[in-house]
Design a protein around this motif. Structure first.
Motif, PDB file in Angstrom:
ATOM      1  N   LYS A   1       0.819  -1.197   0.000  1.00  0.00           N
ATOM      2  CA  LYS A   1       0.000   0.000   0.000  1.00  0.00           C
ATOM      3  C   LYS A   1       0.866   1.265   0.000  1.00  0.00           C
ATOM      4  CE  LYS A   1      -3.642   2.373   2.394  1.00  0.00           C
ATOM      5  NZ  LYS A   1      -4.556   2.444   3.477  1.00  0.00           N
ATOM      6  N   LEU A   2       1.919   1.274   0.782  1.00  0.00           N
ATOM      7  CA  LEU A   2       2.775   2.450   0.859  1.00  0.00           C
ATOM      8  C   LEU A   2       3.384   2.795  -0.501  1.00  0.00           C
ATOM      9  CD1 LEU A   2       4.030   4.655   2.549  1.00  0.00           C
ATOM     10  CD2 LEU A   2       5.868   3.071   3.144  1.00  0.00           C
ATOM     11  N   LYS A   3       3.766   1.747  -1.243  1.00  0.00           N
ATOM     12  CA  LYS A   3       4.338   1.981  -2.570  1.00  0.00           C
ATOM     13  C   LYS A   3       3.335   2.706  -3.467  1.00  0.00           C
ATOM     14  CE  LYS A   3       6.483  -0.318  -6.466  1.00  0.00           C
ATOM     15  NZ  LYS A   3       6.871  -1.580  -7.085  1.00  0.00           N
ATOM     16  N   ASN A   4       2.062   2.319  -3.407  1.00  0.00           N
ATOM     17  CA  ASN A   4       1.026   2.972  -4.202  1.00  0.00           C
ATOM     18  C   ASN A   4       0.818   4.415  -3.772  1.00  0.00           C
ATOM     19  OD1 ASN A   4       0.600   0.682  -5.707  1.00  0.00           O
ATOM     20  ND2 ASN A   4      -1.101  -0.015  -4.468  1.00  0.00           N
ATOM     21  N   GLU A   5       0.879   4.670  -2.471  1.00  0.00           N
ATOM     22  CA  GLU A   5       0.724   6.036  -1.978  1.00  0.00           C
ATOM     23  C   GLU A   5       1.887   6.914  -2.417  1.00  0.00           C
ATOM     24  OE1 GLU A   5       0.222   5.565   2.221  1.00  0.00           O
ATOM     25  OE2 GLU A   5      -1.861   4.916   2.010  1.00  0.00           O
ATOM     26  N   VAL A   6       3.081   6.384  -2.356  1.00  0.00           N
ATOM     27  CA  VAL A   6       4.259   7.130  -2.809  1.00  0.00           C
ATOM     28  C   VAL A   6       4.126   7.451  -4.295  1.00  0.00           C
ATOM     29  CG1 VAL A   6       6.749   6.990  -3.216  1.00  0.00           C
ATOM     30  CG2 VAL A   6       5.797   6.245  -1.021  1.00  0.00           C
ATOM     31  N   LYS A   7       3.706   6.476  -5.070  1.00  0.00           N
ATOM     32  CA  LYS A   7       3.520   6.682  -6.514  1.00  0.00           C
ATOM     33  C   LYS A   7       2.455   7.736  -6.771  1.00  0.00           C
ATOM     34  CE  LYS A   7       5.149   5.117 -10.371  1.00  0.00           C
ATOM     35  NZ  LYS A   7       6.494   5.521 -10.749  1.00  0.00           N
ATOM     36  N   ALA A   8       1.385   7.722  -5.994  1.00  0.00           N
ATOM     37  CA  ALA A   8       0.316   8.718  -6.164  1.00  0.00           C
ATOM     38  C   ALA A   8       0.850  10.127  -5.916  1.00  0.00           C
ATOM     39  CB  ALA A   8      -0.836   8.412  -5.220  1.00  0.00           C
ATOM     40  N   PHE A   9       1.664  10.294  -4.889  1.00  0.00           N
ATOM     41  CA  PHE A   9       2.230  11.615  -4.624  1.00  0.00           C
ATOM     42  C   PHE A   9       3.215  12.028  -5.713  1.00  0.00           C
ATOM     43  CE2 PHE A   9       0.635  10.980  -0.297  1.00  0.00           C
ATOM     44  CZ  PHE A   9       0.005  12.198  -0.119  1.00  0.00           C
ATOM     45  N   GLU A  10       3.916  11.055  -6.263  1.00  0.00           N
ATOM     46  CA  GLU A  10       4.817  11.341  -7.378  1.00  0.00           C
ATOM     47  C   GLU A  10       4.010  11.854  -8.579  1.00  0.00           C
ATOM     48  OE1 GLU A  10       7.756   8.812 -10.314  1.00  0.00           O
ATOM     49  OE2 GLU A  10       7.451   8.081  -8.277  1.00  0.00           O
ATOM     50  N   TYR A  11       2.894  11.208  -8.874  1.00  0.00           N
ATOM     51  CA  TYR A  11       2.029  11.654  -9.967  1.00  0.00           C
ATOM     52  C   TYR A  11       1.484  13.051  -9.701  1.00  0.00           C
ATOM     53  CZ  TYR A  11       1.916   6.781 -11.611  1.00  0.00           C
ATOM     54  OH  TYR A  11       2.241   5.530 -12.078  1.00  0.00           O
ATOM     55  N   LEU A  12       1.101  13.315  -8.452  1.00  0.00           N
ATOM     56  CA  LEU A  12       0.599  14.658  -8.110  1.00  0.00           C
ATOM     57  C   LEU A  12       1.672  15.726  -8.309  1.00  0.00           C
ATOM     58  CD1 LEU A  12      -1.528  13.923  -4.937  1.00  0.00           C
ATOM     59  CD2 LEU A  12      -2.359  14.726  -7.156  1.00  0.00           C
ATOM     60  N   ALA A  13       2.902  15.409  -7.991  1.00  0.00           N
ATOM     61  CA  ALA A  13       3.998  16.361  -8.196  1.00  0.00           C
ATOM     62  C   ALA A  13       4.187  16.646  -9.685  1.00  0.00           C
ATOM     63  CB  ALA A  13       5.291  15.818  -7.581  1.00  0.00           C
ATOM     64  N   TYR A  14       4.142  15.610 -10.501  1.00  0.00           N
ATOM     65  CA  TYR A  14       4.238  15.809 -11.953  1.00  0.00           C
ATOM     66  C   TYR A  14       3.070  16.663 -12.443  1.00  0.00           C
ATOM     67  CZ  TYR A  14       7.555  11.857 -12.045  1.00  0.00           C
ATOM     68  OH  TYR A  14       8.619  11.019 -11.849  1.00  0.00           O
ATOM     69  N   HIS A  15       1.893  16.340 -11.960  1.00  0.00           N
ATOM     70  CA  HIS A  15       0.692  17.073 -12.356  1.00  0.00           C
ATOM     71  C   HIS A  15       0.820  18.548 -12.012  1.00  0.00           C
ATOM     72  CE1 HIS A  15      -3.452  18.569 -11.771  1.00  0.00           C
ATOM     73  NE2 HIS A  15      -3.670  17.889 -12.880  1.00  0.00           N
ATOM     74  N   ALA A  16       1.307  18.850 -10.816  1.00  0.00           N
ATOM     75  CA  ALA A  16       1.452  20.245 -10.389  1.00  0.00           C
ATOM     76  C   ALA A  16       2.381  21.018 -11.334  1.00  0.00           C
ATOM     77  CB  ALA A  16       1.975  20.300  -8.955  1.00  0.00           C
ATOM     78  N   GLU A  17       3.474  20.403 -11.720  1.00  0.00           N
ATOM     79  CA  GLU A  17       4.403  21.064 -12.643  1.00  0.00           C
ATOM     80  C   GLU A  17       3.770  21.296 -14.008  1.00  0.00           C
ATOM     81  OE1 GLU A  17       7.568  22.367 -12.293  1.00  0.00           O
ATOM     82  OE2 GLU A  17       7.035  22.127 -10.186  1.00  0.00           O
ATOM     83  N   LEU A  18       3.096  20.280 -14.521  1.00  0.00           N
ATOM     84  CA  LEU A  18       2.464  20.400 -15.834  1.00  0.00           C
ATOM     85  C   LEU A  18       1.341  21.437 -15.835  1.00  0.00           C
ATOM     86  CD1 LEU A  18       2.358  16.666 -16.912  1.00  0.00           C
ATOM     87  CD2 LEU A  18       3.767  18.470 -17.919  1.00  0.00           C
ATOM     88  N   VAL A  19       0.532  21.433 -14.794  1.00  0.00           N
ATOM     89  CA  VAL A  19      -0.587  22.375 -14.729  1.00  0.00           C
ATOM     90  C   VAL A  19      -0.083  23.808 -14.656  1.00  0.00           C
ATOM     91  CG1 VAL A  19      -2.471  23.174 -13.238  1.00  0.00           C
ATOM     92  CG2 VAL A  19      -2.262  20.778 -13.798  1.00  0.00           C
ATOM     93  N   LYS A  20       0.969  24.037 -13.900  1.00  0.00           N
ATOM     94  CA  LYS A  20       1.527  25.381 -13.816  1.00  0.00           C
ATOM     95  C   LYS A  20       1.978  25.856 -15.199  1.00  0.00           C
ATOM     96  CE  LYS A  20       5.328  28.122 -12.144  1.00  0.00           C
ATOM     97  NZ  LYS A  20       5.410  28.777 -13.446  1.00  0.00           N
ATOM     98  N   TYR A  21       2.692  25.016 -15.909  1.00  0.00           N
ATOM     99  CA  TYR A  21       3.162  25.396 -17.240  1.00  0.00           C
ATOM    100  C   TYR A  21       2.004  25.556 -18.211  1.00  0.00           C
ATOM    101  CZ  TYR A  21       7.725  26.465 -18.892  1.00  0.00           C
ATOM    102  OH  TYR A  21       8.833  27.160 -19.256  1.00  0.00           O
ATOM    103  N   TYR A  22       1.041  24.677 -18.110  1.00  0.00           N
ATOM    104  CA  TYR A  22      -0.154  24.737 -18.953  1.00  0.00           C
ATOM    105  C   TYR A  22      -0.858  26.077 -18.754  1.00  0.00           C
ATOM    106  CZ  TYR A  22      -4.186  22.460 -21.237  1.00  0.00           C
ATOM    107  OH  TYR A  22      -5.191  22.084 -22.084  1.00  0.00           O
TER     108      TYR A  22
END
Length: 79
Positions: A1-22
């Motif tokens: 479960k922890l691995k999935n949570e870490v991956k989810a936060f990683e995706y959110l970090a990518y999303h934040a960068e992309l949305v800002k640039y968008y």
């Protein structure tokens, strides 16, 4: 479960960068800063390419890039 949570936060970090640039691309577009749009679209496209392997199951980078191109510098451009 922890691995999935870490991956989810990683995706959110990518999303934040992309949305800002968008958003920055749209801001330049609405301010009629065409050179800014062109520069940021190149960077945004490169960001999508760089993230493809890490986000291939959750991010459709072709859709994102297509949306930017079609709405801002493509056939749907109205402003």
């Amino acid at each position: 479960k922890l691995k999935n949570e870490v991956k989810a936060f990683e995706y959110l970090a990518y999303h934040a960068e992309l949305v800002k640039y968008y958003a920055d691309i749209y801001i330049d577009r609405f301010n009629k800063n065409e050179e800014g749009v062109k520069e940021k679209v190149k960077v945004f496209s490169k960001m999508c390419e760089d993230l493809r392997e890490a986000t291939d199951t959750v991010l459709d980078d072709n859709f994102l890039k297509g949306d930017v191109y079609n709405n801002l510098i493509g056939w749907r451009k109205t402003i």
